[in-house]
Design a protein around this motif. Structure first.
Motif, PDB file in Angstrom:
ATOM      1  N   THR A  17       0.823  -1.207   0.000  1.00 38.00           N
ATOM      2  CA  THR A  17       0.000   0.000   0.000  1.00 38.00           C
ATOM      3  C   THR A  17       0.860   1.261   0.000  1.00 38.00           C
ATOM      4  O   THR A  17       0.609   2.207  -0.756  1.00 38.00           O
ATOM      5  CB  THR A  17      -0.917   0.013   1.231  1.00 38.00           C
ATOM      6  OG1 THR A  17      -1.765  -1.129   1.203  1.00 38.00           O
ATOM      7  CG2 THR A  17      -1.785   1.262   1.252  1.00 38.00           C
ATOM      8  N   GLY A  18       1.873   1.288   0.861  1.00 34.01           N
ATOM      9  CA  GLY A  18       2.734   2.460   0.974  1.00 34.01           C
ATOM     10  C   GLY A  18       3.448   2.780  -0.332  1.00 34.01           C
ATOM     11  O   GLY A  18       3.510   3.943  -0.766  1.00 34.01           O
ATOM     12  N   ALA A  19       3.999   1.757  -0.967  1.00 32.61           N
ATOM     13  CA  ALA A  19       4.685   1.977  -2.232  1.00 32.61           C
ATOM     14  C   ALA A  19       3.700   2.400  -3.319  1.00 32.61           C
ATOM     15  O   ALA A  19       4.035   3.200  -4.205  1.00 32.61           O
ATOM     16  CB  ALA A  19       5.424   0.702  -2.648  1.00 32.61           C
ATOM     17  N   GLY A  20       2.478   1.872  -3.245  1.00 34.60           N
ATOM     18  CA  GLY A  20       1.454   2.281  -4.205  1.00 34.60           C
ATOM     19  C   GLY A  20       1.115   3.758  -4.077  1.00 34.60           C
ATOM     20  O   GLY A  20       0.885   4.448  -5.089  1.00 34.60           O
ATOM     21  N   TYR A  21       1.085   4.265  -2.833  1.00 33.08           N
ATOM     22  CA  TYR A  21       0.878   5.701  -2.617  1.00 33.08           C
ATOM     23  C   TYR A  21       1.929   6.518  -3.385  1.00 33.08           C
ATOM     24  O   TYR A  21       1.614   7.510  -4.052  1.00 33.08           O
ATOM     25  CB  TYR A  21       1.008   6.037  -1.131  1.00 33.08           C
ATOM     26  CG  TYR A  21      -0.175   5.696  -0.260  1.00 33.08           C
ATOM     27  CD1 TYR A  21      -1.427   5.413  -0.798  1.00 33.08           C
ATOM     28  CD2 TYR A  21      -0.046   5.671   1.124  1.00 33.08           C
ATOM     29  CE1 TYR A  21      -2.505   5.100   0.014  1.00 33.08           C
ATOM     30  CE2 TYR A  21      -1.122   5.358   1.951  1.00 33.08           C
ATOM     31  CZ  TYR A  21      -2.342   5.076   1.382  1.00 33.08           C
ATOM     32  OH  TYR A  21      -3.403   4.776   2.186  1.00 33.08           O
ATOM     33  N   GLY A  50      -0.320   1.033  -8.628  1.00 36.08           N
ATOM     34  CA  GLY A  50       1.013   1.204  -8.040  1.00 36.08           C
ATOM     35  C   GLY A  50       1.339   0.108  -7.054  1.00 36.08           C
ATOM     36  O   GLY A  50       2.482  -0.356  -6.972  1.00 36.08           O
ATOM     37  N   ALA A  51       0.329  -0.328  -6.289  1.00 39.75           N
ATOM     38  CA  ALA A  51       0.542  -1.404  -5.319  1.00 39.75           C
ATOM     39  C   ALA A  51       0.907  -2.715  -6.018  1.00 39.75           C
ATOM     40  O   ALA A  51       1.741  -3.488  -5.521  1.00 39.75           O
ATOM     41  CB  ALA A  51      -0.703  -1.602  -4.462  1.00 39.75           C
ATOM     42  N   VAL A  52       0.307  -2.954  -7.184  1.00 33.84           N
ATOM     43  CA  VAL A  52       0.652  -4.163  -7.946  1.00 33.84           C
ATOM     44  C   VAL A  52       2.100  -4.104  -8.412  1.00 33.84           C
ATOM     45  O   VAL A  52       2.858  -5.080  -8.293  1.00 33.84           O
ATOM     46  CB  VAL A  52      -0.296  -4.327  -9.158  1.00 33.84           C
ATOM     47  CG1 VAL A  52       0.171  -5.471 -10.054  1.00 33.84           C
ATOM     48  CG2 VAL A  52      -1.720  -4.568  -8.687  1.00 33.84           C
TER      49      VAL A  52
END
Length: 475
Positions: free
Chosen positions: A138-142, A155-157
């Motif tokens: 989740t954080g990296a997807g942000y 982005g999370a994927v």
């Protein structure tokens, strides 16, 4: 969309992929020992850097930033007091930990309490660590959604794929070295951002002390609620399998000790700017999504494009390497504590390498599913930290320091701690008071009472055997 940010992020991702591929070569990672413990070859600076980057990931740059943004300066620093206390205790324990640590924490439990406790502890660790892995996605997807036109879910994927690749490739060798590099970059970017944001945009430290100051020293929380945010970090850190694996991967006792010292100092250096930037964001950007308190300061209205890009890339890399670390440690549990114990024949070292890689992929998929069940990174962070801290840490510390602790007491602590945590979370009570406040005392009480009411068996002999093995490794 800022093209400088995109360029910096792509360059950093490319560098991490190259490092992962380099250590993924058969020559560099040819055995299960290389994959899980880096061949016990890591020097002190890398030990300190990988411990720092592993523990300070999405939970700090997003979850803790959310907390400081919401409650203010003093509560923000208090939130991290568990981290600092835990790092100091790890310095004291570092040489002893390197002596007794093996591939996993449940392996230590087997020696001290017996195989049933080992299997039960493995299940608890997987439940907690899949949650920690999940909020890295989740954080990296942000961050990807901030830099590119992509949605957070997309982005999370992408983040999940990169995290999984790094863990699959070179194991702890690639994770440790990318951790070290990420820690250096993010510390630099955070402090330069403090110079621009706090020094220029806010106008100094004084205005930060006024944020939420009318709500009291704990920002509107009671002392018990504040403790509910401090304890999960502390109890996780004291028993975190990642920390024990990294100390075990040190090339010597001295490397383990000085690695722990660098971890402590690095934590302070990283925590201070995170809190300052989060509270600054509350002044400069009231009403934004609190999870974005630090990351949103990468905008060119706050920091130069290159520094903003470095902040986002460093935070992204920190989150990616944290996720890789937790994927890797979960795979070691599957290899050594499940397959290795339940299989009728002992797998070869080469088989362990491939079983570990398959486990990385499976845990990544489960983590991606779990992330959909929690409203925020902070909520998932508190759940995961508590599940681990109230089940594993009391049993681990009792095994190291209390000779009377036995298998029955350890099993009781694991089951009671997990049951109370799940009940508190499912019932919704965690919204008012974090589950650690009730689950930790219940777990410790179960451990002590059941150990005292049941025969000690060979608990003292097992304890002595662990101490002897620690002395042999140190020698």
């Amino acid at each position: 969309m800022n093209y400088t940010h995109i360029a910096v992020l792509i360059a950093y991702i490319a560098l991490m992929v190259v490092i992962g591929a380099w250590f993924g070569r058969k020559k560099a990672t040819s055995s299960g020992e290389d994959f899980v413990l880096a061949g016990r070859s890591l020097p002190a600076p890398v030990i300190g850097g990988t411990m720092l980057a592993t523990f300070v990931g999405s939970g700090s740059i997003i979850g803790a930033a959310n907390f400081a943004y919401t409650y203010g300066l003093i509560p923000g620093f208090l939130f991290f007091s568990g981290t600092i206390t835990g790092t100091i205790l790890l310095i004291v324990l570092s040489r002893r930990v390197r002596g007794v640590a093996g591939h996993t924490v449940p392996e230590m439990f087997d020696k001290r309490y017996g195989k049933p406790v080992r299997i039960a502890a493995t299940i608890m660790i997987l439940i907690a660590f899949i949650g920690i892995t999940a909020y890295q996605f989740t954080g990296a997807g942000y961050i990807i959604s901030l830099i590119t036109p992509l949605e957070e879910s997309t982005g999370a994927v992408i983040a999940a794929l990169l995290i999984t690749f790094l863990a699959l490739s070179g194991g702890l060798k690639s994770v440790a070295w990318t951790d070290f590099l990420s820690a250096v970059v993010i510390v630099f970017a955070l402090w330069v951002s403090v110079f621009f944001v706090v020094g220029t945009d806010v106008g100094g430290l004084a205005p930060l002390t006024e944020v939420n100051s009318d709500a009291g020293v704990f920002g509107g929380l009671s002392a018990l609620q504040m403790l509910g945010f401090i304890l999960p970090v502390l109890v996780l850190l004291l028993g975190d399998q990642n920390m024990y694996q990294r100390l075990a991967a040190a090339k010597s006792d001295n490397a383990a000790f000085w690695g722990a010292v660098l971890f402590c100092l690095g934590s302070i250096v990283m925590i201070v700017p995170i809190v300052l930037l989060s509270v600054s964001s509350a002044l400069l950007q009231p009403g934004i999504e609190p999870d974005m308190a630090v990351l949103s300061l990468s905008g060119t209205q706050f920091t130069p494009a290159v520094i903003g890009g470095a902040l986002l890339a460093g935070a992204f890399a920190l989150i990616i390497t944290t996720g890789s670390s937790y994927l890797l440690t979960c795979s070691s549990n599957v290899v050594h504590d499940l397959v290795g114990q339940l299989s009728p024949t002992k797998p070869s070292d080469t088989a362990n390498l491939w079983i570990g890689r398959a486990a990385v992929l499976g845990v990544a998929i489960l983590g991606f599913v779990m992330v959909n069940f929690f409203p925020s990174v902070l909520a998932l962070q508190m759940y995961a930290y508590t599940m681990y801290g109230v089940t594993i840490t009391p049993v681990l510390l009792a095994g190291l320091f209390w000779k009377r602790a036995n298998g029955a007491g350890a099993m009781s602590a694991l089951l009671v701690g997990a049951a109370v945590t799940l009940f508190w979370e499912i019932s919704g009570r965690a919204a008012e008071l974090n589950s650690v406040i009730v689950a930790l005392p219940a777990s410790v009480l179960a451990l002590v009472v059941v150990s005292l009411l049941t025969p000690p068996g060979d608990a003292r002999k097992r304890s002595a055997a662990i101490q002897d093995s620690a002395s042999e490794v140190s020698a």
